[in-house]
Design an enzyme around this catalytic site. Structure first.
Site, PDB file in Angstrom:
ATOM      1  N   LYS A  11       0.814  -1.217   0.000  1.00 44.21           N
ATOM      2  CA  LYS A  11       0.000   0.000   0.000  1.00 44.21           C
ATOM      3  C   LYS A  11       0.857   1.281   0.000  1.00 44.21           C
ATOM      4  O   LYS A  11       2.065   1.236   0.273  1.00 44.21           O
ATOM      5  CB  LYS A  11      -0.942  -0.031   1.208  1.00 44.21           C
ATOM      6  CG  LYS A  11      -2.017  -1.132   1.121  1.00 44.21           C
ATOM      7  CD  LYS A  11      -2.987  -1.038   2.290  1.00 44.21           C
ATOM      8  CE  LYS A  11      -4.089  -2.081   2.194  1.00 44.21           C
ATOM      9  NZ  LYS A  11      -5.046  -1.967   3.335  1.00 44.21           N
ATOM     10  N   TYR A  13     -12.495  -1.981  -3.480  1.00 46.50           N
ATOM     11  CA  TYR A  13     -12.995  -1.997  -2.102  1.00 46.50           C
ATOM     12  C   TYR A  13     -14.524  -1.832  -2.034  1.00 46.50           C
ATOM     13  O   TYR A  13     -15.043  -1.448  -0.986  1.00 46.50           O
ATOM     14  CB  TYR A  13     -12.292  -0.918  -1.281  1.00 46.50           C
ATOM     15  CG  TYR A  13     -10.941  -1.345  -0.750  1.00 46.50           C
ATOM     16  CD1 TYR A  13     -10.810  -2.473   0.068  1.00 46.50           C
ATOM     17  CD2 TYR A  13      -9.791  -0.613  -1.032  1.00 46.50           C
ATOM     18  CE1 TYR A  13      -9.569  -2.863   0.578  1.00 46.50           C
ATOM     19  CE2 TYR A  13      -8.546  -0.997  -0.519  1.00 46.50           C
ATOM     20  CZ  TYR A  13      -8.457  -2.128   0.280  1.00 46.50           C
ATOM     21  OH  TYR A  13      -7.233  -2.518   0.789  1.00 46.50           O
ATOM     22  N   HIS A  72      -2.304  -5.436   1.592  1.00 46.75           N
ATOM     23  CA  HIS A  72      -3.599  -6.101   1.392  1.00 46.75           C
ATOM     24  C   HIS A  72      -3.333  -7.543   0.986  1.00 46.75           C
ATOM     25  O   HIS A  72      -2.422  -7.799   0.199  1.00 46.75           O
ATOM     26  CB  HIS A  72      -4.402  -5.430   0.261  1.00 46.75           C
ATOM     27  CG  HIS A  72      -5.548  -6.296  -0.204  1.00 46.75           C
ATOM     28  ND1 HIS A  72      -6.766  -6.292   0.425  1.00 46.75           N
ATOM     29  CD2 HIS A  72      -5.621  -7.251  -1.181  1.00 46.75           C
ATOM     30  CE1 HIS A  72      -7.551  -7.187  -0.167  1.00 46.75           C
ATOM     31  NE2 HIS A  72      -6.880  -7.781  -1.138  1.00 46.75           N
TER      32      HIS A  72
END
Ligand code: ADP
Ligand code: MG
Length: 140
Positions: free
Chosen positions: A11, A51, A117
């Site tokens: 990220k 998401y 993630h």
């Protein structure tokens, strides 16, 4: 347990601090093979799609803004039991609860800016990999 593939994102909080290699070292030490990898700047549309499951959550806007704030490194990781193995290697979502030696314990800044993630199921791994990679970009 069969060989699996999982989808990973390093990220923005990690790429920004030049930690791509440090995160990859933890991934490889855990026995996960990086079989595809590229550095991209996500579009807002890509992040919102990725998401979408969280779109009703209070942190959704903040999460999307964060994910497009700097480059990310998207990856496909391969191993026996890769999905659970990588969840264990990342550690708990909130670094305050993450076990020693995990990516999030080592590197995460907060529950939101948590460095990595990893897919949470076989079905989601397939969907997430397909969002960012074509078959000929994955070389096992
Ligand atoms: P995980 O990434 O461990 O699967 P979730 O799917 O629950 O965790 O959440 C997705 C992402 O949303 C987290 O990795 C984190 O970046 C962000 N997030 C989760 N919970 C919060 C929160 N309470 N506040 C801010 N951001 C959050
Ligand atoms: Mg999740």
């Amino acid at each position: 347990m069969a060989i699996q593939r999982t989808f990973s994102i390093i990220k923005p909080d990690a790429t920004e601090r030049n930690l791509t290699g440090a995160v990859n070292a933890v991934i490889e030490k855990a026995g996960l093979r990086i079989v595809a990898q590229k550095r991209i700047l996500m579009t807002r549309a890509q992040a919102e799609t990725f998401y979408a499951v969280h779109k009703e959550r209070p942190f959704f806007g903040e999460l999307v803004d964060f994910m497009i704030s700097a480059p990310v490194v998207v990856q496909v990781l391969e191993a026996e039991n890769a999905i659970q193995l990588y969840r264990d290697t990342m550690g708990a979502t909130n670094p305050a609860n993450a076990a020693d030696g995990t990516i999030r314990k080592l590197f995460a800044k907060s529950v939101g800016e948590n460095s990595a993630h990893g897919s949470d199921s076989v079905e989601n791994a397939a969907i997430e990999i397909a969002q960012f990679f074509s078959g000929n970009e994955i070389v096992g």
